[in-house]
Scaffold this motif. Structure first.
Motif, PDB file in Angstrom:
ATOM      1  N   LYS A   1     -31.143-112.920 -40.795  1.00 53.77           N
ATOM      2  CA  LYS A   1     -29.962-112.854 -39.923  1.00 53.77           C
ATOM      3  C   LYS A   1     -29.061-111.663 -40.223  1.00 53.77           C
ATOM      4  O   LYS A   1     -28.462-111.108 -39.304  1.00 53.77           O
TER       5      LYS A   1
ATOM      6  N   MET B   1     -20.862-120.056 -38.398  1.00 55.13           N
ATOM      7  CA  MET B   1     -20.157-119.154 -37.479  1.00 55.13           C
ATOM      8  C   MET B   1     -19.963-119.791 -36.098  1.00 55.13           C
ATOM      9  O   MET B   1     -18.889-119.714 -35.521  1.00 55.13           O
TER      10      MET B   1
ATOM     11  N   GLY C   1     -21.790-114.447 -45.384  1.00 55.57           N
ATOM     12  CA  GLY C   1     -22.413-114.797 -46.660  1.00 55.57           C
ATOM     13  C   GLY C   1     -21.905-113.910 -47.784  1.00 55.57           C
ATOM     14  O   GLY C   1     -21.788-114.347 -48.934  1.00 55.57           O
TER      15      GLY C   1
ATOM     16  N   SER D   1     -24.333-120.717 -53.019  1.00 50.90           N
ATOM     17  CA  SER D   1     -24.674-121.975 -52.371  1.00 50.90           C
ATOM     18  C   SER D   1     -23.897-123.139 -53.009  1.00 50.90           C
ATOM     19  O   SER D   1     -23.550-124.113 -52.354  1.00 50.90           O
TER      20      SER D   1
ATOM     21  N   GLY E   1     -26.606-115.449 -55.388  1.00 48.22           N
ATOM     22  CA  GLY E   1     -26.946-116.226 -54.191  1.00 48.22           C
ATOM     23  C   GLY E   1     -26.981-117.718 -54.472  1.00 48.22           C
ATOM     24  O   GLY E   1     -26.486-118.524 -53.685  1.00 48.22           O
TER      25      GLY E   1
ATOM     26  N   ARG F   1     -23.687-119.290 -41.975  1.00 49.55           N
ATOM     27  CA  ARG F   1     -23.894-120.705 -41.772  1.00 49.55           C
ATOM     28  C   ARG F   1     -23.154-121.383 -40.624  1.00 49.55           C
ATOM     29  O   ARG F   1     -23.726-122.065 -39.814  1.00 49.55           O
TER      30      ARG F   1
ATOM     31  N   ARG G   1     -20.634-114.823 -51.426  1.00 48.54           N
ATOM     32  CA  ARG G   1     -21.260-114.182 -52.592  1.00 48.54           C
ATOM     33  C   ARG G   1     -20.203-113.510 -53.487  1.00 48.54           C
ATOM     34  O   ARG G   1     -20.321-113.511 -54.711  1.00 48.54           O
TER      35      ARG G   1
HETATM   36  O1   DC Z   1     -26.557-115.957 -46.144  1.00 48.92           O
HETATM   37  P1   DC Z   1     -26.452-115.788 -47.617  1.00 48.92           P
HETATM   38  O2   DC Z   1     -27.726-116.157 -48.367  1.00 48.92           O
HETATM   39  O3   DC Z   1     -25.892-114.474 -48.052  1.00 48.92           O
HETATM   40  O4   DC Z   1     -25.354-116.883 -48.043  1.00 48.92           O
HETATM   41  C1   DC Z   1     -25.083-117.177 -49.388  1.00 48.92           C
HETATM   42  C2   DC Z   1     -24.694-118.644 -49.529  1.00 48.92           C
HETATM   43  O5   DC Z   1     -23.405-118.852 -48.928  1.00 48.92           O
HETATM   44  C3   DC Z   1     -25.670-119.605 -48.851  1.00 48.92           C
HETATM   45  O6   DC Z   1     -26.135-120.566 -49.796  1.00 48.92           O
HETATM   46  C4   DC Z   1     -24.873-120.304 -47.802  1.00 48.92           C
HETATM   47  C5   DC Z   1     -23.441-119.956 -48.052  1.00 48.92           C
HETATM   48  N1   DC Z   1     -22.754-119.598 -46.810  1.00 48.92           N
HETATM   49  C6   DC Z   1     -22.028-120.566 -46.172  1.00 48.92           C
HETATM   50  O7   DC Z   1     -21.980-121.706 -46.640  1.00 48.92           O
HETATM   51  N2   DC Z   1     -21.339-120.275 -45.038  1.00 48.92           N
HETATM   52  C7   DC Z   1     -21.391-119.044 -44.502  1.00 48.92           C
HETATM   53  N3   DC Z   1     -20.728-118.783 -43.389  1.00 48.92           N
HETATM   54  C8   DC Z   1     -22.164-118.035 -45.118  1.00 48.92           C
HETATM   55  C9   DC Z   1     -22.847-118.347 -46.274  1.00 48.92           C
END
Ligand code: DC
Length: 220
Positions: free
Chosen positions: A16, A125, A35, A93, A89, A123, A39
């Motif tokens: 994504k 959005m 994300g 989470s 990462g 996640r 992070r």
């Molecule tokens: O998409 P990513 O792997 O960079 O995201 C890192 C972590 O952050 C993933 O475990 C989910 C969380 N995350 C979230 O809960 N809400 C978001 N809008 C973006 C990421």
């Protein structure tokens, strides 16, 4: 009227980030990689060795962060490589489960919505941050294909990786993200699901840009 939003959501390593930034370039919109915000907080959580919700929520409101052409800056320190590590990462989470932190990040994320428009990936959005997004896409791919893509990405960057461990971590992360109480990983009811397992990056980008142009009658 607020600027239009294209929300792109999906599990870890669904591509994504790459897809969303290319779509943003194609339609001339700003880009938010949400994300990276999680992070950044995860990096601080590791540095301070804390998972305290109040402390992390406060940091989320206070930190000086910037995204500059793919670079991630924290108080002027470039942390681009650091925030991409699997260690960060996995911590992301964990911190993403904290409702107080998610709440604190809402305003920061919404501040990215500026004319002519925004492509936001992450996640929640389409479900929580921009529920009124004009276009919501949920990008999927099988866990095997996602693990392989992540593996290639890391190897190309010269980062040591193990395909089996990556595959296991991805499944665990999917499960944790899907089962958590706040903003679980799930397609928004009004999102268009796009399975990228057998598609190239260009094909996925073209599909999304095509949907967007279809909606706006080719204006963007
Ligand atoms: O998409 P990513 O792997 O960079 O995201 C890192 C972590 O952050 C993933 O475990 C989910 C969380 N995350 C979230 O809960 N809400 C978001 N809008 C973006 C990421």
């Amino acid at each position: 009227m607020s600027a239009p939003v294209i929300a792109i959501d999906g599990p870890s390593a669904s591509g994504k980030g790459t897809i969303a930034s290319r779509v943003a370039r194609k339609v001339g919109f700003h880009y938010l990689e949400s994300g990276a915000l999680y992070r950044l907080i995860a990096l601080l959580s590791l540095r301070e060795d804390t998972l305290d919700e109040t402390r992390l929520a406060r940091l989320a409101g206070e930190i000086d962060l910037a995204f500059d052409d793919g670079e991630v800056l924290l108080d002027d320190e470039s942390v681009t490589e650091k925030v991409r590590s699997e260690l960060v990462g996995n911590r992301a989470s964990e911190v993403a489960r904290l409702p107080g932190l998610r709440q604190a990040l809402l305003a920061r994320q919404r501040a990215f919505r500026r004319p002519p428009g925004l492509v936001a990936d992450g996640r929640d959005m389409g479900t929580v941050v921009f529920p009124d997004a004009e276009l919501k896409v949920f990008l999927t791919a099988t866990p095997e294909v996602r693990a392989e893509r992540r593996y290639k990405q890391l190897i190309e960057k010269g980062i040591d990786a193990n395909l089996r461990a990556l595959s296991r971590d991805l499944r665990e992360r999917d499960q944790r993200d899907a089962q958590r109480a706040v903003a679980p990983l799930a397609p928004a009811p009004d999102s268009q699901v796009l399975d990228s397992t057998a598609l190239s990056i260009d094909e996925v980008v073209e599909s999304i840009v095509g949907w967007w142009r279809g909606r706006t009658g080719g204006r963007a």
